[in-house]
Write a protein that holds these residues in place. Structure first.
Motif, mmCIF file in Angstrom:
data_model
loop_
_atom_site.group_PDB
_atom_site.id
_atom_site.type_symbol
_atom_site.label_atom_id
_atom_site.label_comp_id
_atom_site.label_asym_id
_atom_site.label_seq_id
_atom_site.Cartn_x
_atom_site.Cartn_y
_atom_site.Cartn_z
ATOM 1 N N ILE A 108 0.850 -1.200 0.000
ATOM 2 C CA ILE A 108 0.000 0.000 0.000
ATOM 3 C C ILE A 108 0.878 1.239 0.000
ATOM 4 N N LEU A 109 1.889 1.238 0.873
ATOM 5 C CA LEU A 109 2.814 2.368 1.000
ATOM 6 C C LEU A 109 3.547 2.651 -0.301
ATOM 7 N N SER A 110 3.893 1.596 -1.035
ATOM 8 C CA SER A 110 4.621 1.784 -2.304
ATOM 9 C C SER A 110 3.683 2.119 -3.464
ATOM 10 N N GLY A 111 2.365 2.171 -3.188
ATOM 11 C CA GLY A 111 1.414 2.549 -4.228
ATOM 12 C C GLY A 111 1.032 1.416 -5.171
ATOM 13 N N LYS A 112 1.314 0.176 -4.776
ATOM 14 C CA LYS A 112 1.014 -0.961 -5.644
ATOM 15 C C LYS A 112 -0.319 -1.631 -5.335
ATOM 16 N N LEU A 113 -0.938 -1.273 -4.202
ATOM 17 C CA LEU A 113 -2.159 -1.957 -3.784
ATOM 18 C C LEU A 113 -3.102 -0.971 -3.110
ATOM 19 N N ASP A 114 -4.393 -1.155 -3.320
ATOM 20 C CA ASP A 114 -5.419 -0.335 -2.668
ATOM 21 C C ASP A 114 -6.649 -1.200 -2.436
ATOM 22 N N TYR A 115 -7.483 -0.780 -1.519
ATOM 23 C CA TYR A 115 -8.750 -1.469 -1.257
ATOM 24 C C TYR A 115 -9.859 -0.499 -1.613
ATOM 25 N N LEU A 166 -12.964 -4.467 -2.660
ATOM 26 C CA LEU A 166 -12.056 -5.350 -3.397
ATOM 27 C C LEU A 166 -10.630 -4.834 -3.320
ATOM 28 N N TRP A 167 -9.673 -5.754 -3.166
ATOM 29 C CA TRP A 167 -8.271 -5.375 -3.255
ATOM 30 C C TRP A 167 -7.949 -5.149 -4.724
ATOM 31 N N THR A 168 -7.256 -4.045 -5.020
ATOM 32 C CA THR A 168 -6.968 -3.653 -6.392
ATOM 33 C C THR A 168 -5.471 -3.451 -6.571
#
Length: 103
Positions: free
Chosen positions: A88-95, A99-101
């Motif tokens: 999340i911190l590196s900008g590769k994942l979000d919710y 849904l996880w994106t």
């Protein structure tokens, strides 16, 4: 049932009702983060002079444990693991929208 005892059925119904109420209060697309300072509990006295929660008033989500830079668009309603937090911190994942994106 003797005086002072609670009925397990009543307790179970109360838990289910609270869960349903919580689900119904979710905004469309996901749950808002419930931000709190972990030290905001009754009779808590922090003795750490370098405590980030006291010094900088850092708040964390009571549901997922995310804070500041590891907050997702919506709250996943489960604890964020260290590995997930890094993504999340590196900008590769979000919710988003329940849904996880991958980004």
């Amino acid at each position: 049932m003797s005086e002072g005892e609670t009925d397990p059925q009543t307790e179970r119904e109360a838990r289910v009702e609270a869960m349903l109420r919580r689900c119904l209060l979710r905004p469309p697309g996901g749950m808002s983060h419930d931000m709190r300072n972990p030290h905001e509990v009754e009779n808590f006295e922090c003795t750490d002079e370098y405590c980030m929660y006291c010094r900088y008033y850092v708040e964390v989500c009571a549901e997922c444990g995310g804070s500041e830079l590891t907050l997702t668009t919506h709250c996943p309603m489960e604890q964020i693991t260290s590995n997930t937090g890094k993504r999340i911190l590196s900008g590769k994942l979000d919710y988003r929208g329940r849904l996880w994106t991958e980004l």
